[in-house]
Design an enzyme around this catalytic site. Structure first.
Site, PDB file in Angstrom:
ATOM      1  CG  ASP A 219       5.250  -0.480   7.435  1.00  0.00           C
ATOM      2  OD1 ASP A 219       4.996  -1.290   6.539  1.00  0.00           O
ATOM      3  OD2 ASP A 219       4.382   0.079   8.134  1.00  0.00           O
ATOM      4  CG  ASP A 258       3.356  -4.142   6.512  1.00  0.00           C
ATOM      5  OD1 ASP A 258       2.766  -4.142   5.419  1.00  0.00           O
ATOM      6  OD2 ASP A 258       2.869  -3.641   7.531  1.00  0.00           O
ATOM      7  CG  ASP A 262       3.364   1.974   5.298  1.00  0.00           C
ATOM      8  OD1 ASP A 262       3.781   1.682   4.166  1.00  0.00           O
ATOM      9  OD2 ASP A 262       2.567   1.263   5.939  1.00  0.00           O
ATOM     10  NE  ARG A 317      -0.069  -1.674  -1.046  1.00  0.00           N
ATOM     11  CZ  ARG A 317      -0.487  -2.082   0.149  1.00  0.00           C
ATOM     12  NH1 ARG A 317       0.249  -1.826   1.225  1.00  0.00           N
ATOM     13  NH2 ARG A 317      -1.625  -2.735   0.290  1.00  0.00           N
TER      14      ARG A 317
END
Length: 439
Positions: A219, A258, A262, A317
């Site tokens: 990430d 990715d 996060d 997302r």
């Protein structure tokens, strides 16, 4: 033009040309005594989202002169992070720093050969029934694992507590880096452009789905078990490596990205303000698992505020939420033809999405803004789609009744600064969000 109007005109013209410096001069005057405003020592304002809760977020504002670093390369940046533990520090980033400046080839383990990997694990040769976890270290998969470990060690940078990382000027940032804000408190990250890291060595999993799949790591930024984190005026993008340019192998996209951000594993009290998230697929994940072992550490945490961010040309997302009390207000979402959804409603999530603006292209329904993964009530009020007030829950339930959503998140956000009129959000956010626009 009267004197007052002329004065304001001069200020705005100077600001447009010279940015923040002009603003300081306009406010303080043009005398030699005018003092420049030090953005590197700014702290999060009281009441500005969840990161202002309790002790607030000050980052490295208290750093003495010995703990203020200016860095221009990856080695220097990692050294500055490691110096003096959690003592307050300010790290000023100048220019664009490439974490993999020598290319993916420099990270490959001796003997690794991608063509040999493709030949051994193609569906025709290997099949789709067995994963690669039992492959020995000297196999193509074993050598891929070793190469991946080298990349992991190289591109991850661990951020200590009481740190401010800030870009200098309009062109500061990172390429190929993974910022790890892990198990610490009180971090500020501002005015940086992050080009998402590419996984140089994605893994083929024959058992992932009906046709197998490529899975990637890394990430751009991870907030893992940390608290009081403020991410402000940054730009997150796939940049020169968009998924649209990626090849396919075994009939599947060779996925090398990715997430962009996060927030996981009991992270708490995070504010993300005035950022741009653009050109990406799986953008932001809050809470990484439905499992009870993870849930025990996530319940009562994962409290995050998003405001005045631009979410542009993303697939999904923005964010996907599990557990946390997430407040999303005054954001602008701009979709393209690849759009799947913005808000993912996950296990025990308590999302409040208010005063947001959505710009959707023709043929993309407002019903897609919300995606139900689990039955978790949410609050969605005063949101506009293409300039029209829209009840996102009602539209979703009317068009997708099999995934009906319930209204009422069960809490009311109080940690907000100014809430702008929703009609004005696109202009305000598009003008002010992202790196290079900080004063």
């Amino acid at each position: 033009m009267n004197a007052r109007i002329w004065h304001d005109h001069v200020i705005m013209k100077a600001l447009a040309v010279a940015g923040c410096t002009a603003l300081v001069l306009a406010v303080t005057g043009t005398t030699a005594q005018a003092k420049a405003h030090d953005t590197a020592r700014e702290t999060l304002a009281a009441g500005d989202g969840w990161a202002s809760f309790g002790t607030g977020t000050t980052g490295g504002a208290a750093a003495d002169a010995a703990h203020v670093h200016t860095v221009t390369d990856w080695a220097g940046f990692k050294a500055a992070l490691a110096a003096d533990g959690s003592a307050p520090k300010i790290i000023k980033v100048k220019g664009t720093i490439d974490a993999v400046s020598e290319g993916c080839g420099s990270l490959a383990a001796p003997g690794y050969d991608f063509d040999a990997y493709l030949a051994k694990y193609s569906p025709e040769a290997w099949g789709l029934d067995t994963d690669l976890s039992a492959e020995p270290d000297d196999s193509p998969e074993g050598l891929r694992r070793a190469s991946a470990a080298r990349q992991d060690q190289t591109i991850k940078a661990n951020v200590p507590a009481n740190t401010t990382i800030i870009g200098i000027g309009r062109d500061a940032g990172f390429k190929g880096a993974s910022l790890q804000i892990k198990g610490v408190d009180n971090v500020i990250v501002r005015n940086l452009t992050f080009e998402s890291p590419i996984d140089c060595f994605p893994q083929w999993d024959p058992t992932d789905g009906a046709k197998g799949n490529w899975n990637s790591e890394y990430d751009t930024a991870v907030v893992y078990g940390s608290s009081h984190v403020w991410l402000d005026h940054n730009t997150f993008t796939d940049g020169s490596h968009p998924d649209s340019a990626a090849p396919t192998y075994f009939g599947m996209l060779y996925q090398q990205h990715d997430g962009e951000l996060d927030i996981v594993r009991g992270a708490n009290h995070v504010t993300a303000s005035w950022n741009v998230f653009t050109e990406h697929d799986k953008t932001i994940l809050i809470g990484n698992s439905d499992s009870e072992s993870t849930a025990a550490g996530d319940r009562g945490k994962l409290k995050v505020t998003f405001h005045h961010n631009l979410f542009s040309n993303l697939v999904e997302r923005a964010p996907r939420v599990r557990f946390g009390q997430v407040d999303s207000y005054n954001n602008h979402f701009v979709a393209d033809s690849d759009y799947v959804y913005s808000f993912g409603i996950g296990k025990e999530s308590q999302l409040v999405a208010e005063h947001n603006a959505f710009t959707l292209p023709a043929g993309i329904s407002a019903a897609k803004v919300l995606k139900r993964w689990n039955v978790s009530p949410l609050t969605a009020a005063d949101n506009y789609v293409n300039g029209t007030p829209t009840d996102l829950i009602a539209v979703h339930n009317a068009e997708i009744p099999a995934e009906a959503l319930e209204s009422g998140a069960g809490w009311t956000p109080t940690l907000r600064t100014k809430v702008d009129p929703t009609k004005k959000v696109p202009a305000i956010v598009d003008r002010g969000a992202g790196a290079g626009r900080i004063c």
